[in-house]
Write a protein that holds these residues in place. Structure first.
Motif, short mmCIF file in Angstrom:
data_model
loop_
_atom_site.label_atom_id
_atom_site.label_comp_id
_atom_site.label_asym_id
_atom_site.label_seq_id
_atom_site.Cartn_x
_atom_site.Cartn_y
_atom_site.Cartn_z
N TYR A 100 0.81 -1.21 0.00
CA TYR A 100 0.00 0.00 0.00
C TYR A 100 0.85 1.27 0.00
O TYR A 100 0.28 2.37 -0.11
N PHE A 101 2.13 1.16 0.14
CA PHE A 101 3.02 2.33 0.09
C PHE A 101 3.89 2.33 -1.16
O PHE A 101 4.80 3.15 -1.27
N ALA A 102 3.62 1.41 -2.08
CA ALA A 102 4.37 1.36 -3.34
C ALA A 102 3.74 2.34 -4.32
O ALA A 102 2.97 1.96 -5.21
N VAL A 103 4.02 3.63 -4.15
CA VAL A 103 3.42 4.67 -4.97
C VAL A 103 4.51 5.38 -5.76
O VAL A 103 5.70 5.29 -5.45
N VAL A 108 0.37 9.57 -7.45
CA VAL A 108 -0.15 10.56 -6.50
C VAL A 108 -0.89 11.66 -7.24
O VAL A 108 -1.98 12.10 -6.81
N VAL A 109 -0.35 12.11 -8.37
CA VAL A 109 -1.02 13.17 -9.14
C VAL A 109 -2.36 12.69 -9.66
O VAL A 109 -3.38 13.40 -9.57
N GLN A 110 -2.39 11.47 -10.21
CA GLN A 110 -3.64 10.94 -10.74
C GLN A 110 -4.67 10.71 -9.63
O GLN A 110 -5.88 10.95 -9.82
N THR A 138 1.69 1.55 -8.18
CA THR A 138 2.57 2.06 -9.23
C THR A 138 2.15 1.59 -10.61
O THR A 138 2.57 2.17 -11.61
N GLU A 139 1.32 0.55 -10.68
CA GLU A 139 0.88 -0.01 -11.95
C GLU A 139 -0.58 0.28 -12.25
O GLU A 139 -1.01 0.06 -13.39
N ASP A 140 -1.34 0.72 -11.26
CA ASP A 140 -2.77 0.93 -11.44
C ASP A 140 -3.19 2.15 -10.63
O ASP A 140 -3.05 2.17 -9.40
N GLU A 141 -3.74 3.15 -11.30
CA GLU A 141 -4.14 4.37 -10.60
C GLU A 141 -5.40 4.17 -9.78
O GLU A 141 -5.70 5.00 -8.91
N ASN A 142 -6.14 3.08 -10.00
CA ASN A 142 -7.33 2.80 -9.21
C ASN A 142 -7.03 1.97 -7.96
O ASN A 142 -7.96 1.70 -7.18
N ALA A 143 -5.81 1.56 -7.78
CA ALA A 143 -5.46 0.77 -6.60
C ALA A 143 -5.44 1.66 -5.36
O ALA A 143 -5.00 2.82 -5.43
#
Length: 317
Positions: A100-103, A108-110, A138-143
């Motif tokens: 959950y911290f793999a951003v 963050v912008v999305q 990092t791979e999915d902006e909906n995660a």
């Protein structure tokens, strides 16, 4: 003379061998049998997981080659190895929490754009790596992630303390009061969402391919679309972004700007949660005794708008 010659003559070979046999061992106070006995070897340390040991060895070799990042890998491998040995449950939880911290910066912008302007977003379905594993943030902006909620939560506490300080109402207990009240409300909110999803979870299951929203009522299926308690903590924690924006608007432009920002962010938070829960709430029927899907989704979305209004400190502007 004959006696002197006899004394000068060398000893027979048998006598020399007798002196040689056992001589070196007797010098150290041990018999030949004791010297021939196998000596005990020093005990080696068992590091546990062979995979962690191999990773540590590879990282140590990289350190010798001059790789700066290998030292961190070595430390991480040893730390996780010890955690698996002494705290297996904690190690598994930590591995799950790290996801959950793999951003990234783009994520963050999305995500912030989706929080403030959710009605411009079209795709809400989470992506999957496999049938049972979701993609990382990092791979999915909906995660969902915990980085933005944690940072926003701490920022909200600091901004609220600063606002109270400018209003002359700051006391040393203010920060503790803010943190305690927010955590208590967060726990209450998680309980409400869990109860609502549990009522729906016992009456439906996901069917069809991952890209479609097809739900069928089935009391025997309890598995939903993978929404865990940590996922709920992420989604309900995004409201602190709205709270921070409201407090900053009120601090800079006054109470009227605060209410304008509150109206916008409350609607945005409700719409964001409504679209998110629409991907996780199954279709229920009144015949099964549960609430309808539309009522449940709208209720879960409205809770976010209410929480943005309830947790705001508008009295200090």
């Amino acid at each position: 003379q004959q006696q002197q010659q006899q004394q000068r003559q060398p000893e027979p070979p048998q006598q020399q061998q007798q002196h040689q046999v056992g001589g070196p061992y007797e010098a150290y106070g041990a018999s030949p049998q004791q010297a021939a006995a196998p000596q005990p070897q020093p005990a080696t340390m068992n590091l546990g997981d062979a995979a962690a040991v191999a990773a540590a060895q590879l990282a140590a070799a990289a350190v010798l080659r001059g790789d700066a990042s290998a030292g961190a890998q070595l430390f991480e491998a040893q730390r996780m190895n010890l955690a698996r040995r002494w705290m297996p449950g904690f190690a598994a939880f930590w591995e799950q929490l790290r996801r959950y911290f793999a951003v990234s910066q783009s994520y963050v912008v999305q995500k912030l754009r989706a929080l403030f302007f959710p009605w411009t977003k079209r795709a809400w379905r989470r992506q999957r790596k496999t049938e049972e594993i979701y993609a990382l943030p990092t791979e999915d902006e909906n995660a969902p992630d915990l980085y933005i909620p944690v940072v926003a939560f701490l920022t909200f506490a600091l901004v609220t303390g600063y606002v109270k300080g400018t209003a002359g109402t700051f006391t040393p207990e203010v920060l503790a009061t803010i943190l305690t009240s927010c955590l208590a409300f967060q726990a209450f909110e998680l309980a409400l969402y869990s109860a609502g999803l549990y009522a729906a979870r016992a009456q439906g299951h996901l069917s069809g391919p991952p890209g479609q929203n097809t739900w069928e009522p089935a009391a025997s299926h309890a598995k939903l679309d993978g929404l865990s308690l940590l996922d709920l903590a992420c989604y309900t924690g995004y409201k602190y972004v709205s709270l921070c924006a409201n407090m900053i608007a009120g601090l800079l432009f006054g109470i009227r700007a605060y209410y304008i920002s509150l109206a916008w962010t409350a609607l945005a938070a409700s719409y964001f949660m409504l679209k998110t829960m629409a991907q996780s709430v199954p279709a229920t029927t009144h015949s099964n005794g549960g609430p309808s899907r539309e009522v449940l989704v709208c209720s879960l979305g409205a809770i976010q708008g209410f929480s943005v209004w309830f947790l705001g400190y508008r009295r200090d502007f």
